[in-house]
Write a protein that holds these residues in place. Structure first.
Motif, PDB file in Angstrom:
ATOM      1  N   THR A  56      -0.246 -17.052  12.757  1.00 10.44           N
ATOM      2  CA  THR A  56      -1.374 -17.153  11.843  1.00 10.44           C
ATOM      3  C   THR A  56      -1.555 -18.604  11.437  1.00 10.44           C
ATOM      4  OG1 THR A  56      -0.973 -14.935  10.988  1.00 10.44           O
ATOM      5  CG2 THR A  56      -2.302 -16.403   9.626  1.00 10.44           C
ATOM      6  N   PHE A  57      -2.691 -19.177  11.775  1.00 14.67           N
ATOM      7  CA  PHE A  57      -2.976 -20.587  11.537  1.00 14.67           C
ATOM      8  C   PHE A  57      -4.136 -20.674  10.548  1.00 14.67           C
ATOM      9  CE2 PHE A  57      -4.159 -24.898  12.036  1.00 14.67           C
ATOM     10  CZ  PHE A  57      -3.125 -25.571  12.661  1.00 14.67           C
ATOM     11  N   CYS A  58      -3.856 -21.154   9.342  1.00 16.01           N
ATOM     12  CA  CYS A  58      -4.873 -21.249   8.308  1.00 16.01           C
ATOM     13  C   CYS A  58      -5.199 -22.715   8.025  1.00 16.01           C
ATOM     14  CB  CYS A  58      -4.386 -20.592   7.019  1.00 16.01           C
ATOM     15  SG  CYS A  58      -4.084 -18.823   7.170  1.00 16.01           S
ATOM     16  N   GLN A  59      -6.472 -23.008   7.987  1.00 17.69           N
ATOM     17  CA  GLN A  59      -6.909 -24.372   7.718  1.00 17.69           C
ATOM     18  C   GLN A  59      -7.537 -24.436   6.337  1.00 17.69           C
ATOM     19  OE1 GLN A  59      -9.441 -27.965   9.908  1.00 17.69           O
ATOM     20  NE2 GLN A  59      -9.709 -25.878  10.588  1.00 17.69           N
ATOM     21  N   GLY A  60      -7.293 -25.518   5.650  1.00 19.54           N
ATOM     22  CA  GLY A  60      -7.926 -25.753   4.364  1.00 19.54           C
ATOM     23  C   GLY A  60      -8.542 -27.129   4.338  1.00 19.54           C
TER      24      GLY A  60
END
Length: 514
Positions: free
Chosen positions: A301-305
């Motif tokens: 799971t790769f989350c960008q902010g």
């Protein structure tokens, strides 16, 4: 307890979970109870050294438990913590010490020579504390701390009091000291914990430098608040990262593009056991979609902010449930913040139209240290912070970071956003990194110049890169110049330093533009 700020966190956490492991480093594990005691001892020593509420305490060195202890101890006393970039040269360090007026400096052995040069002949800091091998007149950190009084100190500290001064990268002019209050940090943690399911059993890898707002405020502080464990790496190292994930069962890590790209290109990538990782998180600059998909194809799971030093830093976030459907997006505004994308006249952009990102909320800086002019320029009526970043918004309200306003260039009357070109270049299998800048051109006004780092053992030519881009981008977006280089210059926070690239001598005249 009268300390409403971060200085109260070690005592509160020790009260709730004294035997849990707070930090793991090369020196071994440290429980929350031990962190509380050591912080109290160090705070008593800082008070003996004359530190009072509002005074500044600086730290210079790679990631180390002493960084966190110095920060919390300063906050116990209501003082302001000033983490310095250990990669800077002595004159740059001297400027920040002078500008902040730090009265105490704790420094690591790697920085001894620069520390000596930065403080020579100056009135401050008046107290120098060395982690190892102190010079004459200096204090030894462990010896000094051990002799401190472990009795807790309860200094009144309000949430609106300033907690940190974080110096910006200084890509133009002198660095500015962005002030963050205790409230800014608390609200940022709340926003992060709303967006990420951080648990009390979290094992967080602290691999980016802690003087950078993201490593400190997006990973270490939320983990501490929840009572999880932070595994502290002194500096980024691909093989050590794999080792620590396997040894400690790391569940959560933050990184920037260069870190995640190197990690995925390691020969250990295909066979490594990454099953403990629950969340990978990135920010600071737009991440190439191809890189994000590399991780997603591994089932991660790769989350960008998106955020800035001045927003503590979280402004938008893409939650795990949307990470596949909205790949490449920086998400939507965090729970307790407002974000607008506007035209120069401050009217809202249409879906897909680039505009500047403005942020408002309890996580936004009150301003720059001793710099009212910069504060007035950045913060407009209603507390809206002008980011200087360009983004688009889709019809569901998700942001896509396009580029910095100042990085965009105009070629033949058309706007070119270097981040878009860089993202496409990154899709080439032999490209490890890429950076594009605009350079003057008599015919087109400006054209692109690409600096490309090949992957290990790979060979690249300008013609090959141009041919790769031709079917993928409009012709005016394709750089005219291609420089094949061994590395890219970086700021202290790890971002590519584009002013250095623009200042490089131009290569020989290219062939006719395609």
């Amino acid at each position: 307890m009268r300390n409403a700020g971060l200085g109260g966190w070690p005592a509160r956490r020790a009260r709730m979970s004294p035997h849990r492991t707070a930090f793991v480093s090369a020196d071994g594990p440290l429980s929350y109870a031990a962190v509380h005691e050591r912080t109290a001892r160090l705070a008593s020593r800082l008070r003996e050294a004359g530190v009072r509420p509002g005074d500044r305490v600086a730290y210079l060195g790679p990631n180390h438990v002493a960084f966190t202890e110095t920060m919390f101890a300063a906050h116990v006393l209501g003082a302001i913590f000033v983490p310095l970039n250990f990669r800077l040269a002595a004159p740059e360090i001297a400027y920040m010490l002078d500008d902040s007026g730090a009265s105490v400096l704790v420094y690591a052995p790697e920085c001894a020579e620069r520390c000596a040069a930065a403080t020579a002949g100056r009135p401050g800091p008046r107290t120098l504390v060395a982690l190892e091998s102190p010079a004459a007149g200096e204090l030894h950190y462990e010896t000094w701390l051990a002799g401190g009084d472990p009795t807790p100190i309860d200094t009144p500290v309000a949430l609106d009091d300033i907690a940190l001064i974080l110096y910006t990268s200084g890509t133009t002019g002198r660095p500015k000291g962005a002030m963050l209050s205790h409230a800014n940090l608390v609200w940022n943690c709340v926003n992060l914990l709303v967006g990420v399911d951080v648990t009390s059993t979290e094992v967080t890898l602290i691999s980016a430098p802690l003087f950078h707002v993201a490593a400190l405020n997006q990973t270490l502080l939320p983990t501490f608040l929840k009572g999880g464990t932070s595994v502290i790496m002194p500096s980024w190292d691909v093989d050590l990262c794999y080792d620590l994930i396997e040894k400690h069962g790391v569940t959560w890590m933050f990184g920037v593009t260069a870190m995640f790209a190197a990690f995925a290109r390691s020969p250990r990538w295909p066979r490594a056991d990454l099953s403990s990782l629950r969340t990978l998180m990135s920010g600071g600059a737009a991440i190439p979609v191809a890189l994000i998909r590399t991780y997603q194809e591994r089932g991660l799971t790769f989350c960008q902010g998106y955020g800035l030093t001045e927003t503590a830093p979280g402004a938008t976030f893409l939650e795990a449930g949307e990470s596949v459907r909205k790949v490449g997006s920086a998400g939507v505004p965090v729970f307790f913040a407002n974000v607008r994308v506007v035209r120069p006249d401050l009217t809202p952009v249409a879906p897909g139209e680039p505009g500047e990102v403005l942020i408002q909320g309890p996580n936004v800086t009150p301003g720059y240290w001793r710099n009212p002019e910069a504060t007035a320029a950045a913060l407009t009526e209603g507390g809206w912070f002008h980011s200087g970043d360009l983004a688009t918004v889709d019809d569901e309200g998700h942001l896509y970071i396009v580029d910095r306003v100042k990085d965009m260039y105009i070629s033949g009357g058309e706007n070119v956003y270097p981040a878009e070109v860089e993202s496409v270049l990154f899709e080439h299998p032999a490209v490890a990194e890429a950076a594009v800048v605009g350079v003057p051109d008599e015919r087109w006004g400006e054209v692109g110049r690409a600096f490309v780092v090949p992957g290990a053992g790979a060979a690249l030519t300008p013609g090959e890169l141009q041919d790769f881009l031709l079917p993928r981008l409009a012709r005016y977006k394709i750089p005219v110049y291609f420089d094949i280089v061994g590395a890219l210059p970086r700021t202290g926070s790890g971002k590519i330093c584009k002013p250095d690239l623009r200042a490089m001598p131009m290569p020989a005249d290219p062939e006719e533009r395609p």
